[in-house]
Design a protein around this motif. Structure first.
Motif, PDB file in Angstrom:
ATOM      1  N   ALA A 140       0.819  -1.218   0.000  1.00  0.00           N
ATOM      2  CA  ALA A 140       0.000   0.000   0.000  1.00  0.00           C
ATOM      3  C   ALA A 140       0.852   1.269   0.000  1.00  0.00           C
ATOM      4  N   ARG A 141       2.016   1.201   0.618  1.00  0.00           N
ATOM      5  CA  ARG A 141       2.874   2.390   0.735  1.00  0.00           C
ATOM      6  C   ARG A 141       3.555   2.750  -0.593  1.00  0.00           C
ATOM      7  N   HIS A 142       3.942   1.734  -1.375  1.00  0.00           N
ATOM      8  CA  HIS A 142       4.770   1.998  -2.555  1.00  0.00           C
ATOM      9  C   HIS A 142       4.109   1.651  -3.886  1.00  0.00           C
ATOM     10  N   LEU A 143       2.875   1.138  -3.878  1.00  0.00           N
ATOM     11  CA  LEU A 143       2.264   0.671  -5.121  1.00  0.00           C
ATOM     12  C   LEU A 143       2.157   1.758  -6.176  1.00  0.00           C
ATOM     13  N   VAL A 144       1.620   2.916  -5.809  1.00  0.00           N
ATOM     14  CA  VAL A 144       1.395   3.980  -6.796  1.00  0.00           C
ATOM     15  C   VAL A 144       2.709   4.370  -7.464  1.00  0.00           C
ATOM     16  N   HIS A 146       5.233   2.482  -8.106  1.00  0.00           N
ATOM     17  CA  HIS A 146       5.619   1.486  -9.103  1.00  0.00           C
ATOM     18  C   HIS A 146       4.658   1.473 -10.294  1.00  0.00           C
ATOM     19  N   LEU A 147       3.389   1.754 -10.066  1.00  0.00           N
ATOM     20  CA  LEU A 147       2.447   1.830 -11.183  1.00  0.00           C
ATOM     21  C   LEU A 147       2.799   2.988 -12.113  1.00  0.00           C
ATOM     22  N   ASP A 149       5.804   4.145 -12.638  1.00  0.00           N
ATOM     23  CA  ASP A 149       7.202   4.048 -13.060  1.00  0.00           C
ATOM     24  C   ASP A 149       7.298   4.194 -14.574  1.00  0.00           C
ATOM     25  N   ASP A 150       8.204   5.051 -15.026  1.00  0.00           N
ATOM     26  CA  ASP A 150       8.385   5.312 -16.453  1.00  0.00           C
ATOM     27  C   ASP A 150       9.248   4.204 -17.060  1.00  0.00           C
ATOM     28  N   LYS A 151       8.635   3.361 -17.875  1.00  0.00           N
ATOM     29  CA  LYS A 151       9.338   2.220 -18.453  1.00  0.00           C
ATOM     30  C   LYS A 151       9.814   2.540 -19.875  1.00  0.00           C
ATOM     31  N   PRO A 152      10.923   1.903 -20.306  1.00  0.00           N
ATOM     32  CA  PRO A 152      11.360   2.051 -21.694  1.00  0.00           C
ATOM     33  C   PRO A 152      10.301   1.511 -22.655  1.00  0.00           C
ATOM     34  N   ASP A 153      10.340   1.987 -23.906  1.00  0.00           N
ATOM     35  CA  ASP A 153       9.392   1.525 -24.915  1.00  0.00           C
ATOM     36  C   ASP A 153       9.469   0.007 -25.068  1.00  0.00           C
ATOM     37  N   GLY A 154       8.303  -0.628 -25.105  1.00  0.00           N
ATOM     38  CA  GLY A 154       8.234  -2.063 -25.314  1.00  0.00           C
ATOM     39  C   GLY A 154       8.398  -2.895 -24.061  1.00  0.00           C
ATOM     40  N   VAL A 155       8.679  -2.241 -22.928  1.00  0.00           N
ATOM     41  CA  VAL A 155       8.874  -2.965 -21.670  1.00  0.00           C
ATOM     42  C   VAL A 155       7.618  -2.824 -20.820  1.00  0.00           C
ATOM     43  N   GLU A 156       7.071  -3.935 -20.382  1.00  0.00           N
ATOM     44  CA  GLU A 156       5.843  -3.879 -19.605  1.00  0.00           C
ATOM     45  C   GLU A 156       6.114  -3.505 -18.155  1.00  0.00           C
ATOM     46  N   ASN A 157       5.115  -2.961 -17.515  1.00  0.00           N
ATOM     47  CA  ASN A 157       5.194  -2.628 -16.097  1.00  0.00           C
ATOM     48  C   ASN A 157       4.699  -3.837 -15.315  1.00  0.00           C
ATOM     49  N   GLU A 158       5.617  -4.534 -14.639  1.00  0.00           N
ATOM     50  CA  GLU A 158       5.253  -5.772 -13.946  1.00  0.00           C
ATOM     51  C   GLU A 158       4.201  -5.543 -12.867  1.00  0.00           C
ATOM     52  N   ALA A 159       4.275  -4.408 -12.169  1.00  0.00           N
ATOM     53  CA  ALA A 159       3.302  -4.131 -11.109  1.00  0.00           C
ATOM     54  C   ALA A 159       1.890  -4.059 -11.688  1.00  0.00           C
ATOM     55  N   VAL A 160       1.757  -3.466 -12.883  1.00  0.00           N
ATOM     56  CA  VAL A 160       0.455  -3.390 -13.549  1.00  0.00           C
ATOM     57  C   VAL A 160      -0.010  -4.783 -13.970  1.00  0.00           C
ATOM     58  N   GLU A 161       0.900  -5.557 -14.576  1.00  0.00           N
ATOM     59  CA  GLU A 161       0.546  -6.899 -15.038  1.00  0.00           C
ATOM     60  C   GLU A 161       0.110  -7.787 -13.881  1.00  0.00           C
ATOM     61  N   GLN A 162       0.808  -7.684 -12.760  1.00  0.00           N
ATOM     62  CA  GLN A 162       0.488  -8.533 -11.604  1.00  0.00           C
ATOM     63  C   GLN A 162      -0.919  -8.245 -11.082  1.00  0.00           C
ATOM     64  N   ILE A 163      -1.324  -6.986 -11.100  1.00  0.00           N
ATOM     65  CA  ILE A 163      -2.681  -6.636 -10.665  1.00  0.00           C
ATOM     66  C   ILE A 163      -3.708  -7.043 -11.712  1.00  0.00           C
ATOM     67  N   ALA A 164      -3.387  -6.827 -12.977  1.00  0.00           N
ATOM     68  CA  ALA A 164      -4.346  -7.113 -14.045  1.00  0.00           C
ATOM     69  C   ALA A 164      -4.759  -8.579 -14.067  1.00  0.00           C
ATOM     70  N   PHE A 165      -3.826  -9.479 -13.787  1.00  0.00           N
ATOM     71  CA  PHE A 165      -4.117 -10.912 -13.878  1.00  0.00           C
ATOM     72  C   PHE A 165      -4.529 -11.522 -12.546  1.00  0.00           C
ATOM     73  N   ALA A 166      -4.657 -10.718 -11.500  1.00  0.00           N
ATOM     74  CA  ALA A 166      -4.946 -11.248 -10.164  1.00  0.00           C
ATOM     75  C   ALA A 166      -6.396 -11.706 -10.024  1.00  0.00           C
ATOM     76  N   ASP A 167      -6.582 -12.817  -9.307  1.00  0.00           N
ATOM     77  CA  ASP A 167      -7.914 -13.258  -8.887  1.00  0.00           C
ATOM     78  C   ASP A 167      -8.204 -12.805  -7.460  1.00  0.00           C
ATOM     79  N   ILE A 189      -6.032   0.365  -8.082  1.00  0.00           N
ATOM     80  CA  ILE A 189      -6.178  -1.071  -8.319  1.00  0.00           C
ATOM     81  C   ILE A 189      -7.432  -1.337  -9.145  1.00  0.00           C
ATOM     82  N   ARG A 190      -8.530  -0.696  -8.768  1.00  0.00           N
ATOM     83  CA  ARG A 190      -9.800  -0.931  -9.453  1.00  0.00           C
ATOM     84  C   ARG A 190      -9.778  -0.435 -10.899  1.00  0.00           C
TER      85      ARG A 190
END
Length: 338
Positions: A140-144, A146-147, A149-167, A189-190
């Motif tokens: 909760a303290r650091h999520l925003v 990491h969401l 985070d400025d990523k290089p072109d073509g590189v996915e943001n793992e924090a976003v992917e982990q939330i997107a696929f979560a059950d 998150i929502r």
């Protein structure tokens, strides 16, 4: 005769459920894993751990347990060692009588999609195992941070992917933010995942019935998130994120260690996503367990050293890491050091 539905239900029930435990660096995965291994829930659990870095530390952070634990330290489970994952799963299934649930803990830099893909694209695995749920821990303290985070072109943001696929999303460390910040984190998150159940927690303390054997993974919803889920094997990590692992024999001085770590994390903590270590401290019979997330860090007593060599292991994961400076800094903390 049984109906088609009953037959399908029986087939599913015969398969071993698998929980994929994911979450960005320092979100609390190992803490939750230890809760799962120690609480009374009546399940026999086999664990597959994947660690990012040259020096393994997580094996010493996991509590002693009767469960079978397999470690994968030679790459990220979602790409380079996926073949190893399939081989370990195959080995486990030859010991089917020893467990009734499998838990796969990924690195903090893993995209869970290729891991989940394994349970559908490999026929032998798909015939014996079922993906029960992807459980994502978030800090909760650091999520925003990491969401955004400025990523290089073509590189996915793992924090976003982990939330997107979560059950299931374990919203951890809620005690480190105020109510307004917590509301903002939930909104973020929502915006990524509207349907996953959010479980607020402190120290990863959640009702295990909410995360184990819940039958939450929905392939249809996953294909809505990623239509190429079953066929896309492309995955590119952010290559600016690296790991520095250090092993050092000899006892460390507590004052020197506190001064060095305090200054290091205060000045470089933004770039140091995760730090963790098992340290040999002068005058102490027990291992000193060090855990840090950005500028926040804590230390606790671990297991006794006993007859084991007193060798400190410390890992840093982040950007712009200066290996030489980190090695010199730790060496300077030796009781007999400079």
């Amino acid at each position: 005769m049984p109906t088609d539905t009953a037959s399908a239900d029986a087939t599913i029930a015969a398969k071993v459920p698998v929980t994929v435990l994911t979450g960005f660096l320092g979100s609390g995965k190992t803490t939750l894993l230890n809760r799962i291994l120690t609480e009374e829930h009546g399940k026999r659990i086999a664990v597959i751990e994947n660690e990012f870095g040259e020096v393994g530390v997580d094996d010493a952070l996991v509590v002693d347990a009767e469960e079978e634990i397999f470690e994968m330290n030679n790459g990220c489970i979602c790409c380079t060692v996926r073949g190893d994952l399939i081989r370990i799963l195959g080995t486990l299934m030859r010991r089917r009588d020893r467990f009734d649930h499998i838990l796969v803990e990924t690195t903090g830099l893993a995209d869970p999609a290729p891991v989940a893909q394994t349970f559908f694209v490999d026929d032998e695995i798909a015939g014996q195992l079922r993906l029960d749920a992807i459980v994502t821990l978030v800090d909760a303290r650091h999520l925003v941070q990491h969401l955004d985070d400025d990523k290089p072109d073509g590189v996915e943001n793992e924090a976003v992917e982990q939330i997107a696929f979560a059950d299931r999303i374990v919203l951890n460390k809620t005690d480190l933010v105020d109510e307004a910040e917590l509301d903002d984190v939930i909104d973020r998150i929502r915006a990524i995942n509207r349907v996953a159940e959010i479980l607020p927690a402190q120290h990863a303390k959640v009702d295990l019935d909410k995360v184990l054997d819940v039958g939450a993974f929905d392939l249809g919803r996953t294909l809505e998130v990623d239509p190429a889920f079953l066929t896309d094997s492309e995955h590119q990590h952010d290559l600016t994120v690296t790991s520095v692992g250090i092993e050092l024999a000899g006892d460390l001085s507590v004052p020197k260690l506190n001064d060095w770590l305090g200054e290091l994390l205060a000045t470089k903590g933004t770039d140091i996503f995760r730090s963790k270590g098992i340290l040999a401290v002068g005058g102490q019979d027990n291992r000193y367990v060090f855990q840090g997330v950005h500028m926040l860090f804590e230390g606790t007593d671990g297991q006794p050293w006993g007859e084991a060599p007193r060798i400190s292991r410390l890992v840093f994961i982040g950007r712009n890491l200066d290996r030489g400076a980190l090695e010199d800094g730790l060496r300077g903390c030796l009781v007999s050091g400079r």
